[in-house]
Enzyme design. Structure first.
Site, PDB file in Angstrom:
ATOM      1  N   LYS A 260      45.350  44.862  35.766  1.00  0.00           N
ATOM      2  CA  LYS A 260      46.227  43.966  36.521  1.00  0.00           C
ATOM      3  C   LYS A 260      47.557  43.859  35.827  1.00  0.00           C
ATOM      4  CE  LYS A 260      42.756  40.899  36.810  1.00  0.00           C
ATOM      5  NZ  LYS A 260      42.274  39.756  36.289  1.00  0.00           N
ATOM      6  N   LYS A 261      48.597  43.710  36.631  1.00  0.00           N
ATOM      7  CA  LYS A 261      49.903  43.478  36.009  1.00  0.00           C
ATOM      8  C   LYS A 261      49.958  42.019  35.628  1.00  0.00           C
ATOM      9  CE  LYS A 261      52.583  47.001  38.258  1.00  0.00           C
ATOM     10  NZ  LYS A 261      52.885  47.184  39.648  1.00  0.00           N
ATOM     11  N   ARG A 262      50.720  41.730  34.598  1.00  0.00           N
ATOM     12  CA  ARG A 262      50.813  40.352  34.139  1.00  0.00           C
ATOM     13  C   ARG A 262      51.428  39.463  35.220  1.00  0.00           C
ATOM     14  NH1 ARG A 262      54.322  38.638  29.398  1.00  0.00           N
ATOM     15  NH2 ARG A 262      55.564  40.090  30.585  1.00  0.00           N
ATOM     16  N   ASP A 263      52.331  40.069  35.992  1.00  0.00           N
ATOM     17  CA  ASP A 263      53.049  39.246  36.955  1.00  0.00           C
ATOM     18  C   ASP A 263      52.418  39.294  38.351  1.00  0.00           C
ATOM     19  OD1 ASP A 263      53.576  41.811  37.520  1.00  0.00           O
ATOM     20  OD2 ASP A 263      55.716  41.762  37.092  1.00  0.00           O
ATOM     21  N   ASP A 264      51.101  39.525  38.404  1.00  0.00           N
ATOM     22  CA  ASP A 264      50.486  39.643  39.729  1.00  0.00           C
ATOM     23  C   ASP A 264      50.132  38.272  40.325  1.00  0.00           C
ATOM     24  OD1 ASP A 264      48.307  38.842  38.322  1.00  0.00           O
ATOM     25  OD2 ASP A 264      47.009  40.492  38.933  1.00  0.00           O
TER      26      ASP A 264
END
Ligand code: GLU
Length: 511
Positions: A260-264
């Site tokens: 997962k991207k941190r900014d999801d």
């Protein structure tokens, strides 16, 4: 029912010179999953004596991120994935940035219209939305309903150009790793190939460019596999031969899920966020990971040489690489593995290279240390702590003892100084120190040897009982290099000062 679209023979045999490309969209930060794809393409080109091409796919102007292209090129250079042709170098496929080549995609799309393989479409986003909702209600997969296909709109009437997919039958796509996959044509609506802003979509641009640039092998993430039947049909419509496709499995987290991207916005916890940070090239660079080790690690995320050998330089990797040894299983991104590779590569570094990597960190941490200009001393220091380092970025912390006197004593260190033998051992070393500051390795060894023998006889003290408080007093920490190395590195003057400081604390009970 029409016959399935035939698969033609691969453009090239896999051992003749391959022209491969990495075709990123500059839409965000470069992470290791993407660079792994680039690396496999680079390895295939290098292994086969072919060319590796960098192409920027910036046709989705809404997703562009300022500075992303420069950051990406910088990351690739750092890792050693040097391209033979690209935006900065030119080459036979100029231009290497898609937004600089719009007329060519427009011509290609109109050529397909002229030959009956594509058509103009004026469906509004609102209409497409209604169609999608109806399909959802009926439980059908979302697809364009081919509304404009037979309307015969002219150039002035259409907003976009769509490609005519076959409406029945199957398209069979051959992937070098996966073999044949069958796709039901009826499930794929006619895709847009030229948008209303005159930019091509990915489907058209990727084919026009792979053809123009004479790409022989397309290595890309498995998420592109569902697009392959469209690509295969577009190749057929142009009468061009498709490249060899290799869809690489995902790089996953420990749960086998896409990282997962941190900014999801899913509120990834702090530990997970740290883990994700480790997939970013700039984090690894800052922490002092070695490009060759990162490449070695990445190569083993999905490839193996078929032997038990694990440590490879980039040159050895390109010599050993083969598409056939790529694995189909998802590869787990494991930071411990990365650390292991880095540690192994670091241990093998020649002293001069280790020093070149370590000095910037040391100079920032200890700006006033004149000994950093003494290369013999620096080599000795690094030799003493080398085995303990995972990355060169840890060097300042691990060598603190060589620059700074302990300030206070905590935990185990304190306990060692509170031991019954502490005062005796500290005094004994103090007595044994030479008057001059410089201590040679031979002298240091002799000092400790004599001291141990004497304290064994006089107080029946064992090695540990003597060495632990000494280490505590000289460094203020419990691990670290041999005492002889420590003494040689800090010299007799600093040793005397530190022993005095610790003795005062021991005697006054101020620990
Ligand atoms: N521009 C696509 C991406 O960013 C490239 C896919 C491909 O390699 O064909 O993933």
């Amino acid at each position: 029912m029409p016959a399935p679209t035939m698969i033609r023979e691969s453009k090239v045999m896999t051992d003749s010179p391959a022209r491969t490309r990495y075709a990123p969209s500059p839409t965000g930060k470069t992470h290791l999953g993407n660079l792994r794809t680039a690396m496999f393409a680079w390895l295939l080109a290098r292994h086969s004596g072919g060319q590796f091409i960098l192409r920027i796919e910036d046709t989705d102007q809404t997703r562009l991120v300022e500075g992303a292209q420069a950051e990406l090129m910088d990351a690739m250079r750092w890792l050693g994935l040097l391209w033979d042709e690209g935006p900065d170098l030119g080459g036979r496929g100029v231009p290497y940035v898609q937004s600089e080549n719009l007329p060519a995609y427009g011509d290609a799309a109109r050529n397909l219209v002229a030959r009956g393989h594509a058509y103009y479409c004026d469906c509004t986003p609102e209409r497409l939305d209604v169609v999608r909702k109806m399909q959802q209600q009926r439980g059908q997969p979302p697809r364009y309903d081919n509304h404009c296909r037979e309307r015969g709109l002219g150039a002035g009437e259409g907003r976009v150009i769509r490609f005519k997919m076959p409406t029945e039958g199957v398209t069979i796509c051959r992937d070098h790793l996966r073999g044949d996959t069958r796709f039901e044509n009826a499930l794929i609506g006619d895709p847009v190939i030229l948008k209303s802003d005159q930019f091509p979509t990915y489907h058209l641009a990727v084919i026009v460019d792979d053809q123009r640039m004479a790409i022989t092998h397309v290595l890309r993430g498995q998420e592109w596999l569902p697009s392959t039947p469209i690509h295969q049909q577009i190749y057929a419509a142009f009468g061009w031969q498709a490249p060899v496709w290799v869809h690489l499995p995902l790089v996953t987290d420990f749960q086998g899920k896409k990282i997962k991207k941190r900014d999801d916005g899913q509120g990834a916890d702090e530990e997970y966020a740290k883990y994700v940070e480790m997939t970013r090239i700039d984090t690894l660079r800052e922490k002092g990971y070695m490009p060759a080790a990162v490449m070695n690690f990445l190569a083993f995320l999905g490839w193996n040489p078929g032997t038990t050998e694990e440590l490879f330089t980039p040159a050895e990797l390109s010599a050993a690489f083969s598409l056939d040894r790529l694995s189909l299983s998802p590869a787990v991104f494991d930071v411990d593995r990365l650390d292991w590779f880095n540690q192994q590569h670091l241990r093998r570094l020649p002293p001069a290279e280790l020093a070149a990597g370590a000095l910037p960190y040391l100079k920032v941490a200890y700006p006033d240390a004149p000994r950093l200009d003494d290369s013999g001393w620096v080599d000795r220091l690094l030799g003493a702590v080398k085995e303990e380092l995972i990355t060169v970025g840890e060097v300042a912390e691990k060598t603190r003892f060589a620059f700074i006197d302990p300030v206070d004593y905590h935990g185990e260190v304190r306990e060692h100084l509170q031991s019954a033998a502490a005062e005796i051992a500290l005094n004994a070393l103090r007595e044994a120190l030479p008057a001059e500051d410089a201590v040679s390795p031979e002298t240091a060894e002799a000092i400790f040897k004599t001291m141990r023998a004497a304290l064994k006889t006089s107080h029946n003290l064992g090695g540990k009982a003597i060495m632990q408080p000494l280490r505590a007093a000289l460094t203020g920490v419990s691990g670290g290099p041999h005492l002889t190395d420590i003494l040689v590195l800090i010299g007799a003057g600093a040793a005397r000062r530190r022993l005095d400081q610790a003795l005062t604390a021991v005697v006054t009970g101020a620990l």
